[in-house]
Design a protein around this motif. Sequence first.
Motif, PDB file in Angstrom:
ATOM      1  N   SER A 274       0.869  -1.169   0.000  1.00 50.39           N
ATOM      2  CA  SER A 274       0.000   0.000   0.000  1.00 50.39           C
ATOM      3  C   SER A 274       0.910   1.222   0.000  1.00 50.39           C
ATOM      4  O   SER A 274       2.031   1.169   0.527  1.00 50.39           O
TER       5      SER A 274
ATOM      6  N   ASP B 158      -4.554   1.958  -2.252  1.00 50.46           N
ATOM      7  CA  ASP B 158      -4.949   0.630  -1.807  1.00 50.46           C
ATOM      8  C   ASP B 158      -4.731   0.454  -0.304  1.00 50.46           C
ATOM      9  O   ASP B 158      -4.034   1.243   0.345  1.00 50.46           O
ATOM     10  N   THR B 159      -5.372  -0.581   0.256  1.00 50.54           N
ATOM     11  CA  THR B 159      -5.247  -0.857   1.686  1.00 50.54           C
ATOM     12  C   THR B 159      -4.496  -2.175   1.862  1.00 50.54           C
ATOM     13  O   THR B 159      -3.400  -2.327   1.349  1.00 50.54           O
TER      14      THR B 159
ATOM     15  N   VAL C  92      -8.547   2.622  -5.265  1.00 52.14           N
ATOM     16  CA  VAL C  92      -8.678   1.169  -5.216  1.00 52.14           C
ATOM     17  C   VAL C  92      -8.384   0.627  -6.609  1.00 52.14           C
ATOM     18  O   VAL C  92      -9.213   0.731  -7.516  1.00 52.14           O
TER      19      VAL C  92
ATOM     20  N   MET D 267     -10.190  -4.857  -6.297  1.00 52.48           N
ATOM     21  CA  MET D 267     -11.145  -5.083  -5.209  1.00 52.48           C
ATOM     22  C   MET D 267     -10.903  -6.366  -4.416  1.00 52.48           C
ATOM     23  O   MET D 267     -11.585  -6.619  -3.440  1.00 52.48           O
TER      24      MET D 267
ATOM     25  N   HIS E 113      -6.316  -6.677  -0.855  1.00 50.90           N
ATOM     26  CA  HIS E 113      -5.901  -5.299  -1.139  1.00 50.90           C
ATOM     27  C   HIS E 113      -6.938  -4.257  -0.717  1.00 50.90           C
ATOM     28  O   HIS E 113      -6.582  -3.117  -0.437  1.00 50.90           O
ATOM     29  N   ALA E 114      -8.205  -4.624  -0.702  1.00 51.75           N
ATOM     30  CA  ALA E 114      -9.263  -3.636  -0.476  1.00 51.75           C
ATOM     31  C   ALA E 114     -10.102  -3.936   0.757  1.00 51.75           C
ATOM     32  O   ALA E 114     -11.164  -3.336   0.947  1.00 51.75           O
TER      33      ALA E 114
ATOM     34  N   ALA F 278     -11.366  -0.882   2.888  1.00 60.38           N
ATOM     35  CA  ALA F 278     -11.949   0.295   2.229  1.00 60.38           C
ATOM     36  C   ALA F 278     -13.081   0.907   3.044  1.00 60.38           C
ATOM     37  O   ALA F 278     -13.165   2.136   3.206  1.00 60.38           O
TER      38      ALA F 278
ATOM     39  N   ILE G 131     -13.495   7.769  -2.720  1.00 65.71           N
ATOM     40  CA  ILE G 131     -12.944   6.534  -3.281  1.00 65.71           C
ATOM     41  C   ILE G 131     -12.834   6.669  -4.795  1.00 65.71           C
ATOM     42  O   ILE G 131     -13.811   7.019  -5.471  1.00 65.71           O
TER      43      ILE G 131
ATOM     44  N   SER H 244     -12.002   4.657  -8.227  1.00 73.52           N
ATOM     45  CA  SER H 244     -11.853   3.301  -8.753  1.00 73.52           C
ATOM     46  C   SER H 244     -12.619   3.165 -10.059  1.00 73.52           C
ATOM     47  O   SER H 244     -13.251   4.124 -10.542  1.00 73.52           O
TER      48      SER H 244
ATOM     49  N   MET I 133     -18.136  -3.174  -4.831  1.00 75.52           N
ATOM     50  CA  MET I 133     -17.824  -2.826  -3.447  1.00 75.52           C
ATOM     51  C   MET I 133     -18.927  -3.210  -2.457  1.00 75.52           C
ATOM     52  O   MET I 133     -18.636  -3.772  -1.380  1.00 75.52           O
TER      53      MET I 133
END
Length: 388
Positions: free
Chosen positions: A36, A48-49, A76, A79, A83-84, A87, A99, A101, A109
Amino acid sequence: MVSNITSKIKYIGVDDLDIDLFESQYDVPNGMSYNSYLILDEKVAIMDTCDQRKAEEWKKNLAEGLEGRTPDYLVVHHMEPDHAALAAEVLEMFPEITIVSSHKALQMMPQFFENICLEGRTLEVGEGSTLSLGEHTLTFCTAPMVHWPEVIVSYDDVDKVLFSADAFGKFGALSADEDWACEARRYYFNICGKYGPQVTRLLDKAAALDIKTICPLHGPILSENLDYYLGLYKTWGAYEVETKGVLVAYASIHGGTKAAAEYVADILRQKGAGKVAVTDLSRDDMAEAVEDAFRMGHMVLAAASYDGNVFPPMHDFLHHLQMKGYQNRRVAIVENGSWAPTAGKIMRQMLEGMKEIDIVEPIVTIVSRMKEADKPKLEALADSLIAK
């Protein structure tokens, strides 16, 4: 771990050293990284998370990296939950954040976050879309099926950084001291192998960019010898042969098929067939067997017959190859059976369902155990396999 990539871009990802199976199927003895990033410009973007498994560690890195600033955007790229997964929590932590994306990702989502409220809090981007952060501008490219349909990548025009989503990723934590290519290859063919044409299209887009650094969602940040990494991806995406050699893959019940497979492997080595890898499909890592099958241009399959079919480890291996788009290879078959050999027929049928597979004739049949009379047939099979 927080570190500087450039003066405005920080790494805020985390290593996962506790995970045993990535995606509940791939052995990762050296863990996994969930990458990230932060861009700190006039506007602040989180890139990204991470996986829920490392949520608290990531939040600490985020807070450290922000240095008291409030993020404006969460980009993002992909998904998938590794990685997400955070969110929705980011939306709660920062009520004013937007957000950013793709259309499909924004549709997906709510599938992952049941009560998420996205109204007025999203910015949809597509091919060629841009997002100005101040000095830095992100340009987005769509990358469908690398390796989900909603994937996008982004390019920072100032620091020449490509945020490449799952492309150029690898197994293994960043703290692991290991060769990039081996685990990147195993990752690529098992995660993205089916989508060679889509990977090639992304590489064509990347060729038009002046890239100095690649920031993937797994594995190390790449900033040197980029031609090497891009060249390997070009080979892999086109299903071309990377290494001259042969994979000998066997599925043996009581050792008779194993002996025949190892005999063929010895013959191939003596004949200078290049790298000869031997894998026991009952015991060795399936993902590595898939990797080697794609890496080399030739393969020998040796399997016992079982319940009027083929011994299940071989069936499983061929099923994996079918799923991942195995193609454009030359394959020899050795079957074993004590009263009604059927393995060869099943292996042939499965291979014929793949694209551009050249099956060496004839199939060699072993009855229970390899005998002296079988050795000339196996030697001839090895000759025929590497004749091309």
